[in-house]
Scaffold this motif. Sequence first.
Motif, PDB file in Angstrom:
ATOM      1  N   TRP A  26       0.829  -1.202   0.000  1.00 52.46           N
ATOM      2  CA  TRP A  26       0.000   0.000   0.000  1.00 52.46           C
ATOM      3  C   TRP A  26       0.870   1.261   0.000  1.00 52.46           C
ATOM      4  O   TRP A  26       0.607   2.203  -0.748  1.00 52.46           O
ATOM      5  CB  TRP A  26      -0.932  -0.028   1.216  1.00 52.46           C
ATOM      6  CG  TRP A  26      -1.752   1.204   1.374  1.00 52.46           C
ATOM      7  CD1 TRP A  26      -2.909   1.518   0.715  1.00 52.46           C
ATOM      8  CD2 TRP A  26      -1.476   2.298   2.246  1.00 52.46           C
ATOM      9  NE1 TRP A  26      -3.366   2.740   1.126  1.00 52.46           N
ATOM     10  CE2 TRP A  26      -2.497   3.237   2.073  1.00 52.46           C
ATOM     11  CE3 TRP A  26      -0.460   2.566   3.154  1.00 52.46           C
ATOM     12  CZ2 TRP A  26      -2.541   4.438   2.779  1.00 52.46           C
ATOM     13  CZ3 TRP A  26      -0.496   3.755   3.860  1.00 52.46           C
ATOM     14  CH2 TRP A  26      -1.532   4.672   3.656  1.00 52.46           C
ATOM     15  N   GLN A  27       1.932   1.259   0.820  1.00 50.99           N
ATOM     16  CA  GLN A  27       2.823   2.420   0.875  1.00 50.99           C
ATOM     17  C   GLN A  27       3.524   2.659  -0.462  1.00 50.99           C
ATOM     18  O   GLN A  27       3.692   3.817  -0.876  1.00 50.99           O
ATOM     19  CB  GLN A  27       3.856   2.249   1.995  1.00 50.99           C
ATOM     20  CG  GLN A  27       3.245   2.399   3.373  1.00 50.99           C
ATOM     21  CD  GLN A  27       4.263   2.192   4.470  1.00 50.99           C
ATOM     22  OE1 GLN A  27       5.355   2.745   4.402  1.00 50.99           O
ATOM     23  NE2 GLN A  27       3.908   1.394   5.464  1.00 50.99           N
ATOM     24  N   VAL A 116      -4.358  16.656  -4.147  1.00 49.98           N
ATOM     25  CA  VAL A 116      -3.734  15.394  -3.753  1.00 49.98           C
ATOM     26  C   VAL A 116      -4.705  14.447  -3.048  1.00 49.98           C
ATOM     27  O   VAL A 116      -4.631  13.231  -3.255  1.00 49.98           O
ATOM     28  CB  VAL A 116      -2.491  15.664  -2.879  1.00 49.98           C
ATOM     29  CG1 VAL A 116      -1.877  14.371  -2.381  1.00 49.98           C
ATOM     30  CG2 VAL A 116      -1.467  16.464  -3.646  1.00 49.98           C
ATOM     31  N   VAL A 117      -5.608  14.961  -2.237  1.00 44.62           N
ATOM     32  CA  VAL A 117      -6.508  14.068  -1.493  1.00 44.62           C
ATOM     33  C   VAL A 117      -7.284  13.142  -2.438  1.00 44.62           C
ATOM     34  O   VAL A 117      -7.321  11.924  -2.203  1.00 44.62           O
ATOM     35  CB  VAL A 117      -7.447  14.850  -0.547  1.00 44.62           C
ATOM     36  CG1 VAL A 117      -8.601  13.983  -0.046  1.00 44.62           C
ATOM     37  CG2 VAL A 117      -6.655  15.403   0.640  1.00 44.62           C
ATOM     38  N   ASN A 122      -8.142   7.709  -4.450  1.00 39.65           N
ATOM     39  CA  ASN A 122      -8.261   6.783  -5.582  1.00 39.65           C
ATOM     40  C   ASN A 122      -7.315   5.594  -5.441  1.00 39.65           C
ATOM     41  O   ASN A 122      -7.670   4.468  -5.801  1.00 39.65           O
ATOM     42  CB  ASN A 122      -8.017   7.505  -6.903  1.00 39.65           C
ATOM     43  CG  ASN A 122      -9.194   8.350  -7.317  1.00 39.65           C
ATOM     44  OD1 ASN A 122     -10.321   8.126  -6.887  1.00 39.65           O
ATOM     45  ND2 ASN A 122      -8.935   9.348  -8.148  1.00 39.65           N
ATOM     46  N   VAL A 123      -6.106   5.855  -4.921  1.00 38.92           N
ATOM     47  CA  VAL A 123      -5.174   4.756  -4.669  1.00 38.92           C
ATOM     48  C   VAL A 123      -5.793   3.800  -3.657  1.00 38.92           C
ATOM     49  O   VAL A 123      -5.768   2.577  -3.841  1.00 38.92           O
ATOM     50  CB  VAL A 123      -3.805   5.272  -4.180  1.00 38.92           C
ATOM     51  CG1 VAL A 123      -2.935   4.130  -3.659  1.00 38.92           C
ATOM     52  CG2 VAL A 123      -3.094   6.026  -5.291  1.00 38.92           C
ATOM     53  N   ASP A 124      -6.364   4.347  -2.589  1.00 35.35           N
ATOM     54  CA  ASP A 124      -7.025   3.498  -1.586  1.00 35.35           C
ATOM     55  C   ASP A 124      -8.139   2.681  -2.218  1.00 35.35           C
ATOM     56  O   ASP A 124      -8.246   1.474  -2.000  1.00 35.35           O
ATOM     57  CB  ASP A 124      -7.610   4.346  -0.456  1.00 35.35           C
ATOM     58  CG  ASP A 124      -6.578   4.816   0.540  1.00 35.35           C
ATOM     59  OD1 ASP A 124      -5.419   4.358   0.473  1.00 35.35           O
ATOM     60  OD2 ASP A 124      -6.932   5.635   1.410  1.00 35.35           O
TER      61      ASP A 124
END
Length: 156
Positions: A26-27, A116-117, A122-124
């Motif tokens: 995830w990181q 950025v949020v 979206n990555v999450d």
Amino acid sequence: MASRVSRYSAPGDSPGFLLWKVSNQWQRAQRAALKPFELTHGQFVLLANLWWLQEHSEVVTQNDLAHHAEIDVMMTSDLVRKLEERGLMRRTEHPHDSRARSIRLTAAGKRLVGEVVPVVENVDQTFFEGLGAEAATFGALLRRLGNVAAIEVPGD
């Protein structure tokens, strides 16, 4: 015959090892998403938390930010200094406490958080979409784990 060191027959049986592996995956995804913005994940966390705190409090101190983000005070200080050098945050005199400094996002900081949020969210969404309907349960389990795992660590 090998001596038994671990209670687990294989690394993949250890919940701690599994958490470490998934957390690293995830990181990596978050770091890749933040790279075009020239932000580390720690910097993003402080920016997003400062935005949230500013929405809910008139005055925010660096200590408030560290506590809310659950980041070490010294690490927070280093990250804030770097974000201030980039013109994304500003430290000023605290209006009621001469020992403290208040901290605010600049207009550029607010714009960057707004950009950025959604990228991080979206990555999450992409990362956790494989859980399907279980994603909400997973989130609840993570919150529960965070509450029960909040133990005192020697030396902290």
